[in-house]
Design a protein around this motif. Structure first.
Motif, PDB file in Angstrom:
ATOM      1  N   SER A  60     -12.964  11.421 -11.128  1.00 47.74           N
ATOM      2  CA  SER A  60     -12.365  11.614  -9.810  1.00 47.74           C
ATOM      3  C   SER A  60     -13.497  11.798  -8.805  1.00 47.74           C
ATOM      4  O   SER A  60     -14.608  12.177  -9.164  1.00 47.74           O
ATOM      5  N   GLU A  61     -13.178  11.510  -7.541  1.00 52.89           N
ATOM      6  CA  GLU A  61     -14.169  11.616  -6.475  1.00 52.89           C
ATOM      7  C   GLU A  61     -13.552  12.336  -5.291  1.00 52.89           C
ATOM      8  O   GLU A  61     -12.365  12.157  -5.001  1.00 52.89           O
ATOM      9  N   TYR A  62     -14.390  13.111  -4.601  1.00 51.52           N
ATOM     10  CA  TYR A  62     -13.959  13.873  -3.433  1.00 51.52           C
ATOM     11  C   TYR A  62     -14.986  13.713  -2.326  1.00 51.52           C
ATOM     12  O   TYR A  62     -16.188  13.766  -2.572  1.00 51.52           O
ATOM     13  N   LEU A  63     -14.509  13.538  -1.106  1.00 47.06           N
ATOM     14  CA  LEU A  63     -15.373  13.561   0.059  1.00 47.06           C
ATOM     15  C   LEU A  63     -15.532  15.035   0.440  1.00 47.06           C
ATOM     16  O   LEU A  63     -14.535  15.744   0.571  1.00 47.06           O
ATOM     17  N   VAL A  64     -16.773  15.500   0.560  1.00 48.63           N
ATOM     18  CA  VAL A  64     -17.036  16.866   1.011  1.00 48.63           C
ATOM     19  C   VAL A  64     -17.900  16.797   2.259  1.00 48.63           C
ATOM     20  O   VAL A  64     -18.728  15.897   2.413  1.00 48.63           O
ATOM     21  N   THR A  65     -17.687  17.741   3.164  1.00 50.05           N
ATOM     22  CA  THR A  65     -18.456  17.740   4.406  1.00 50.05           C
ATOM     23  C   THR A  65     -19.605  18.737   4.375  1.00 50.05           C
ATOM     24  O   THR A  65     -20.379  18.812   5.319  1.00 50.05           O
ATOM     25  N   GLY A  66     -19.731  19.480   3.325  1.00 52.32           N
ATOM     26  CA  GLY A  66     -20.756  20.500   3.185  1.00 52.32           C
ATOM     27  C   GLY A  66     -20.181  21.648   2.388  1.00 52.32           C
ATOM     28  O   GLY A  66     -19.040  21.599   1.929  1.00 52.32           O
ATOM     29  N   GLY A  67     -20.976  22.683   2.205  1.00 51.66           N
ATOM     30  CA  GLY A  67     -20.513  23.846   1.455  1.00 51.66           C
ATOM     31  C   GLY A  67     -21.586  24.340   0.512  1.00 51.66           C
ATOM     32  O   GLY A  67     -22.786  24.128   0.739  1.00 51.66           O
ATOM     33  N   PHE A  68     -21.130  24.983  -0.566  1.00 52.09           N
ATOM     34  CA  PHE A  68     -22.032  25.579  -1.546  1.00 52.09           C
ATOM     35  C   PHE A  68     -21.557  25.251  -2.950  1.00 52.09           C
ATOM     36  O   PHE A  68     -20.363  25.097  -3.194  1.00 52.09           O
ATOM     37  N   ALA A  69     -22.504  25.166  -3.888  1.00 52.38           N
ATOM     38  CA  ALA A  69     -22.182  24.977  -5.297  1.00 52.38           C
ATOM     39  C   ALA A  69     -22.941  26.023  -6.099  1.00 52.38           C
ATOM     40  O   ALA A  69     -24.125  26.258  -5.860  1.00 52.38           O
ATOM     41  N   GLN A  70     -22.232  26.646  -7.034  1.00 49.39           N
ATOM     42  CA  GLN A  70     -22.853  27.589  -7.960  1.00 49.39           C
ATOM     43  C   GLN A  70     -22.691  27.017  -9.356  1.00 49.39           C
ATOM     44  O   GLN A  70     -21.571  26.779  -9.814  1.00 49.39           O
ATOM     45  N   ILE A  71     -23.818  26.783 -10.003  1.00 48.19           N
ATOM     46  CA  ILE A  71     -23.835  26.185 -11.332  1.00 48.19           C
ATOM     47  C   ILE A  71     -24.369  27.201 -12.320  1.00 48.19           C
ATOM     48  O   ILE A  71     -25.344  27.903 -12.043  1.00 48.19           O
ATOM     49  N   ASN A  72     -23.730  27.287 -13.473  1.00 53.34           N
ATOM     50  CA  ASN A  72     -24.291  28.048 -14.590  1.00 53.34           C
ATOM     51  C   ASN A  72     -24.027  27.255 -15.863  1.00 53.34           C
ATOM     52  O   ASN A  72     -23.457  26.167 -15.811  1.00 53.34           O
ATOM     53  N   GLY A  73     -24.409  27.765 -16.997  1.00 50.74           N
ATOM     54  CA  GLY A  73     -24.325  27.024 -18.245  1.00 50.74           C
ATOM     55  C   GLY A  73     -22.935  26.588 -18.647  1.00 50.74           C
ATOM     56  O   GLY A  73     -22.768  25.568 -19.316  1.00 50.74           O
TER      57      GLY A  73
END
Length: 136
Positions: A60-73
C-alpha cells in the motif's frame, strides 16, 4: 530475526493503517529510507512524499505531507501532518496542498528569517514535485 514488524500510520484526521509489515519506505527529511524488522532505533522527520508499505497481504502507498517516524526493532509509528492513501488522491487534493504551501511561502517571505523562507520554498517544491511523481 522477525519477519514482520508492527506498522502504524496516523494523522490528525484519522488512523490510516495498523498492520504487520515486512518493509516500509519513508520519505525522510534527510533522504529516503527503508525500515525493516530489527531496524536500529531511530526517530526522523518526514518530508512530503510517498510512504510505501510492504506487507504479507500486499503493498500500500500513502501520500504524506510531513511528520515524524519512530522506528524500533519491532515496530514503526508514523505521525503524519496529513496522509492520504494514494488510491484516493485526486488532482484537487494536490492542488490544495500546493496552494497551502504557496501561501506559507508567501507568508514566510514577508518575515525577516531567511531560514523559514528557505524551508517554505523547499516545502513548495516538494509539493509541486509530488504531482509530477504521481502523474497527476
Amino acid at each position: 530475526m522477525a519477519n514482520t514488524m508492527q506498522f502504524d500510520l496516523v494523522s490528525p484526521e484519522r488512523s490510516l493503517a495498523s498492520l504487520s509489515a515486512t518493509a516500509v519506505q519513508l520519505p525522510g527529511a534527510d533522504g529516503d529510507m527503508t525500515a525493516m524488522p530489527d531496524h536500529a532505533p531511530t526517530i526522523t522527520t518526514l518530508r512530503p512524499g510517498i510512504l510505501k508499505v510492504e506487507a504479507p497481504e500486499g503493498s500500500s502507498e500513502y501520500l504524506v505531507t510531513g511528520g515524524f517516524a519512530q522506528i524500533n526493532g519491532d515496530g514503526l509509528s508514523v505521525l503524519a501532518e496529513k496522509a492520504i492513501p494514494v488510491a484516493e488522491v485526486t488532482r484537487s487534493h494536490l492542488d490544495d496542498l500546493v496552494a497551502e504551501a504557496r501561501a506559507s511561502h508567501e507568508a514566510a517571505k514577508a518575515g525577516d528569517d531567511q531560514s523559514i523562507v528557505d524551508d517554505a520554498a523547499k516545502l513548495l517544491a516538494d509539493m509541486e514535485a509530488l504531482g509530477t511523481h504521481m502523474s497527476l
